[in-house]
Design a protein around this motif. Structure first.
Motif, PDB file in Angstrom:
ATOM      1  N   ASP A   4      31.819  12.351   1.504  1.00  7.25           N
ATOM      2  CA  ASP A   4      31.486  11.820   2.818  1.00  7.25           C
ATOM      3  C   ASP A   4      32.595  10.898   3.295  1.00  7.25           C
ATOM      4  O   ASP A   4      33.098  11.040   4.397  1.00  7.25           O
ATOM      5  N   HIS A   5      32.954   9.942   2.438  1.00  4.65           N
ATOM      6  CA  HIS A   5      34.030   9.032   2.813  1.00  4.65           C
ATOM      7  C   HIS A   5      34.648   8.378   1.586  1.00  4.65           C
ATOM      8  O   HIS A   5      34.085   8.420   0.495  1.00  4.65           O
ATOM      9  N   GLU A  77      28.051  12.750   0.018  1.00  2.68           N
ATOM     10  CA  GLU A  77      26.909  13.020   0.888  1.00  2.68           C
ATOM     11  C   GLU A  77      25.876  13.854   0.139  1.00  2.68           C
ATOM     12  O   GLU A  77      26.221  14.820  -0.551  1.00  2.68           O
ATOM     13  N   THR A  78      24.621  13.457   0.264  1.00  2.04           N
ATOM     14  CA  THR A  78      23.531  14.200  -0.349  1.00  2.04           C
ATOM     15  C   THR A  78      22.400  14.340   0.659  1.00  2.04           C
ATOM     16  O   THR A  78      22.220  13.480   1.522  1.00  2.04           O
ATOM     17  N   ASP A  79      21.658  15.423   0.547  1.00  2.00           N
ATOM     18  CA  ASP A  79      20.476  15.626   1.380  1.00  2.00           C
ATOM     19  C   ASP A  79      19.239  15.011   0.746  1.00  2.00           C
ATOM     20  O   ASP A  79      18.180  14.958   1.371  1.00  2.00           O
ATOM     21  N   GLY A 106      23.420   3.003   9.508  1.00  2.00           N
ATOM     22  CA  GLY A 106      21.993   3.130   9.282  1.00  2.00           C
ATOM     23  C   GLY A 106      21.622   4.186   8.253  1.00  2.00           C
ATOM     24  O   GLY A 106      20.457   4.556   8.132  1.00  2.00           O
ATOM     25  N   HIS A 107      22.588   4.659   7.487  1.00  2.00           N
ATOM     26  CA  HIS A 107      22.329   5.675   6.472  1.00  2.00           C
ATOM     27  C   HIS A 107      21.764   5.037   5.211  1.00  2.00           C
ATOM     28  O   HIS A 107      22.048   3.876   4.903  1.00  2.00           O
ATOM     29  N   ASP A 108      20.995   5.808   4.458  1.00  2.00           N
ATOM     30  CA  ASP A 108      20.542   5.374   3.138  1.00  2.00           C
ATOM     31  C   ASP A 108      21.693   5.545   2.158  1.00  2.00           C
ATOM     32  O   ASP A 108      22.365   6.591   2.145  1.00  2.00           O
ATOM     33  N   VAL A 109      21.923   4.513   1.333  1.00  2.00           N
ATOM     34  CA  VAL A 109      23.002   4.544   0.346  1.00  2.00           C
ATOM     35  C   VAL A 109      22.501   4.015  -0.995  1.00  2.00           C
ATOM     36  O   VAL A 109      21.506   3.285  -1.052  1.00  2.00           O
ATOM     37  N   ALA A 110      23.201   4.375  -2.048  1.00  7.42           N
ATOM     38  CA  ALA A 110      22.956   3.840  -3.382  1.00  7.42           C
ATOM     39  C   ALA A 110      24.232   4.017  -4.189  1.00  7.42           C
ATOM     40  O   ALA A 110      24.916   5.036  -4.081  1.00  7.42           O
ATOM     41  N   PHE A 111      24.546   3.009  -4.998  1.00  9.04           N
ATOM     42  CA  PHE A 111      25.776   3.023  -5.791  1.00  9.04           C
ATOM     43  C   PHE A 111      25.487   3.244  -7.261  1.00  9.04           C
ATOM     44  O   PHE A 111      24.504   2.729  -7.801  1.00  9.04           O
ATOM     45  N   TYR A 124      26.236   7.260  -3.178  1.00 10.90           N
ATOM     46  CA  TYR A 124      25.522   8.370  -2.559  1.00 10.90           C
ATOM     47  C   TYR A 124      25.172   7.948  -1.142  1.00 10.90           C
ATOM     48  O   TYR A 124      24.766   6.807  -0.904  1.00 10.90           O
ATOM     49  N   VAL A 125      25.297   8.888  -0.203  1.00  8.98           N
ATOM     50  CA  VAL A 125      24.961   8.642   1.201  1.00  8.98           C
ATOM     51  C   VAL A 125      24.060   9.772   1.684  1.00  8.98           C
ATOM     52  O   VAL A 125      24.382  10.943   1.519  1.00  8.98           O
ATOM     53  N   GLU A 126      22.920   9.397   2.261  1.00  6.20           N
ATOM     54  CA  GLU A 126      22.062  10.387   2.908  1.00  6.20           C
ATOM     55  C   GLU A 126      22.010  10.075   4.390  1.00  6.20           C
ATOM     56  O   GLU A 126      21.600   8.990   4.784  1.00  6.20           O
ATOM     57  N   HIS A 127      22.423  11.026   5.207  1.00  4.73           N
ATOM     58  CA  HIS A 127      22.452  10.835   6.662  1.00  4.73           C
ATOM     59  C   HIS A 127      21.077  11.019   7.242  1.00  4.73           C
ATOM     60  O   HIS A 127      20.253  11.704   6.763  1.00  4.73           O
TER      61      HIS A 127
END
Length: 127
Positions: A4-5, A77-79, A106-111, A124-127
């Motif tokens: 994602d980035h 990026e993950t769904d 405003g995305h959900d994230v977790a490291f 991890y990023v979920e859009h």
């Protein structure tokens, strides 16, 4: 999953954004102040550089003090961020975030903890 980035810690996000725009023809597509940082995203055809400039003492300020400017993390990026975290747990990966939290845009994230991922901070990023 796909990249994602790439998060890049810097002392001057605006100056670095100008440099990257000129060098790579990567336009700024989003800017915000978030969690004590100025955050600037540059678009590389659907993947991004996320420039992180501290506005106050915090994670990025401490990172810059210890390491100087440079790559801070890689975001995937993950769904299904909950499922991705469960998979990480199942594989014995240490988590920084046990549950997703609100991130930039405003995305959900977790490291994931770098000690479990080859010394790379993975988000991890979920859009």
């Amino acid at each position: 999953m796909q990249i994602d980035h790439i998060g890049i810690a810097t002392d001057d996000a605006a100056e670095l954004a100008e440099t990257y725009e000129a060098l790579f023809d990567a336009p700024v597509v989003h800017e915000e102040e978030f969690d004590g940082m100025s955050v600037v995203f540059l678009d590389f055809d659907g993947s991004y550089f996320e420039l992180l400039e501290p506005l106050e003492d915090g994670t990025i300020a401490r990172y810059l003090e210890r390491n100087g400017p440079g790559i801070h993390h890689v975001a995937l990026e993950t769904d299904d961020i909950e499922g991705a975290l469960e998979t990480a747990r199942d594989h014995g990966v240490s988590l920084i975030d046990e549950e997703p939290r609100l991130g930039a845009w405003g995305h959900d994230v977790a490291f994931l903890h770098p000690k479990s991922t080859g010394c790379v901070l993975v988000e991890y990023v979920e859009h």
